[in-house]
Motif scaffolding. Structure first.
Motif, PDB file in Angstrom:
ATOM      1  N   ALA A 302       4.420   5.494  -3.509  1.00 42.23           N
ATOM      2  CA  ALA A 302       3.097   5.493  -4.142  1.00 42.23           C
ATOM      3  C   ALA A 302       2.432   6.854  -4.021  1.00 42.23           C
ATOM      4  O   ALA A 302       1.755   7.316  -4.951  1.00 42.23           O
ATOM      5  CB  ALA A 302       2.229   4.413  -3.516  1.00 42.23           C
ATOM      6  N   PHE A 335       4.395   4.052 -13.809  1.00 44.05           N
ATOM      7  CA  PHE A 335       3.720   2.896 -13.222  1.00 44.05           C
ATOM      8  C   PHE A 335       2.447   2.543 -13.982  1.00 44.05           C
ATOM      9  O   PHE A 335       2.104   1.358 -14.096  1.00 44.05           O
ATOM     10  CB  PHE A 335       3.399   3.171 -11.746  1.00 44.05           C
ATOM     11  CG  PHE A 335       4.595   3.050 -10.849  1.00 44.05           C
ATOM     12  CD1 PHE A 335       5.170   1.817 -10.608  1.00 44.05           C
ATOM     13  CD2 PHE A 335       5.150   4.165 -10.250  1.00 44.05           C
ATOM     14  CE1 PHE A 335       6.269   1.689  -9.784  1.00 44.05           C
ATOM     15  CE2 PHE A 335       6.251   4.057  -9.426  1.00 44.05           C
ATOM     16  CZ  PHE A 335       6.823   2.814  -9.192  1.00 44.05           C
ATOM     17  N   VAL A 375       3.859  -0.995  -7.190  1.00 47.52           N
ATOM     18  CA  VAL A 375       4.793  -0.168  -6.420  1.00 47.52           C
ATOM     19  C   VAL A 375       5.347  -0.970  -5.245  1.00 47.52           C
ATOM     20  O   VAL A 375       6.558  -0.961  -4.988  1.00 47.52           O
ATOM     21  CB  VAL A 375       4.092   1.115  -5.924  1.00 47.52           C
ATOM     22  CG1 VAL A 375       4.996   1.874  -4.959  1.00 47.52           C
ATOM     23  CG2 VAL A 375       3.730   2.022  -7.091  1.00 47.52           C
TER      24      VAL A 375
END
Length: 400
Positions: A302, A335, A375
């Protein structure tokens, strides 16, 4: 003796490298310039290994121009660390002299590798990951070329017929682009008429030909004045429209190869099972993240994607978090787009997004919060080799 060898690659297309070796005390062992050539690099490796029992290598470039160097070092069992160029530039202020030379940069790289232990170790990715990186990079270039072509087309069309430029979304309507390969001016469209234009479009298998022809002729009826340079602009516009159609075929072929290569990966089924993560985004993720060996946990992943806040504490000020400045924009985009796609349909992702909006977050903030959550989900799926399930798996009971 342990030697640190810093290798600086000159420029974005280096024809040479500069290697500097120092010992544990920071004393210079050798400094030399060498071409980006296999024989020369092998001689450098042999010289460095002869000069010390243990050698640690550091480079400031890990792109295609350094591939030969990195592959040869890996083949000879040499450990290589990556020293970012940003760190080298900032550290240069603490070294004597204001001048910038390849030899000085290589010396700084070697010295930083001697002092610091937090730099990333470079590993050579598998063949499949290298292929995905090439294909996804080529896709980005093709998409950028497409955007430029569409913008040039719209600019030329404004100089011929502003009404026709407003009539269609040429970035999405293939039929409108096919129309421009032969008909670009209002006078040509009026002479052809709706019926003949519909027949011409049908022969080229355009979707909804009558509707498209009617809109084009209606736009042409709004202008009866020929603008300066219309003939030459029309010819250029026809060429650009043909180029755009050919480019779309190249993009489609590249996407097919991306999907096929990605689905050869054993993790592809797991990644695609996560809602919003299709083969293109999945391929981008694998190309950037590799085998995930460089990430200790989901938090590191992340952080690399810029989805983990960075503390900015000082004195009594604690818990002061802000958006990171250094992260991989492409990984963040993967993402973000997957989260934006997943939250459009009923399910846990949409429920989480709506809950964050109810808490007062703006749209982008809510999507980023969802991306951060995803994530963790994707990391757990890959760690446990599980497909996505709406209901999380039950943790095994521990016997007392």
């Amino acid at each position: 003796m342990t030697a640190r060898t810093g290798v600086h690659s000159s420029g974005t297309r280096p024809g040479h490298h500069w290697a500097v070796a120092i010992n544990e005390m920071g004393e210079l062992v050798f400094s030399r310039k060498l071409p980006n050539d296999e024989v020369e690099i092998l001689q450098l490796i042999a010289a460095a290994c002869d000069a010390a029992e243990h050698v640690r290598w550091a480079v400031d470039l890990r792109g295609k121009t350094a591939t030969l160097l990195l592959v040869l070092l890996a083949a000879h069992g040499q450990q290589v660390t990556y020293v970012p160029g940003r760190s080298v530039n900032r550290a240069a202020e603490g070294y004597r002299g204001e001048g910038k030379k390849d030899a000085k940069d290589a010396l700084i790289i070697a010295d930083m590798a001697r002092i610091r232990r937090d730099f990333t170790t470079i590993t050579i990715p598998a063949e499949q990951i290298c292929t995905l990186r090439l294909l996804t990079a080529n896709r980005r270039d093709l998409i950028a070329d497409r955007v430029r072509l569409v913008n040039r087309m719209r600019d030329l069309l404004c100089g011929i017929s502003p009404a026709l430029e407003r009539a269609f979304d040429y970035a999405r309507s293939k039929g409108a682009v096919i129309l421009l390969t032969h008909y670009q001016t209002p006078s040509a469209l009026r002479r052809t008429g709706v019926k003949r234009l519909t027949t011409w479009l049908e022969r080229r298998k355009v979707r909804s030909p009558q509707k498209l022809a009617q809109r084009a002729v209606e736009a042409a009826d709004q202008q009866h004045t020929a603008l300066p340079g219309e003939a030459r602009a029309a010819a250029l516009l026809g060429e650009l429209a043909s180029q755009l159609l050919a480019l779309d075929e190249r993009i489609a072929a590249n996407d097919r190869e991306v999907r096929e290569t990605f689905r050869d990966d054993e993790r592809a089924e797991i990644i695609e099972s996560l809602p919003g993560m299709g083969p293109i985004l999945g391929a981008e993720f694998v190309a950037i993240a590799g085998d995930l060996s460089s990430y200790r946990d989901a938090g590191r992943l992340a952080s690399h994607a810029g989805l983990a806040p960075v503390p900015r504490d000082s004195g009594r000020r604690t818990g002061n978090l802000h958006r990171p400045k250094r992260y991989d924009r492409r990984l963040r985009r993967v993402f973000y787009l997957s989260a934006q796609s997943a939250m459009q349909y009923p399910g846990p992702s949409r429920d989480f997004y709506l809950r964050k909006r109810a808490e007062g977050l703006r749209h982008v903030q809510a999507v980023l919060a969802l991306a951060r959550r995803r994530v963790d989900v994707l990391w757990a799926m890959l760690r446990d080799h599980r497909l996505y399930a709406i209901t999380p798996p039950i943790a095994p009971a521990h016997s007392s």
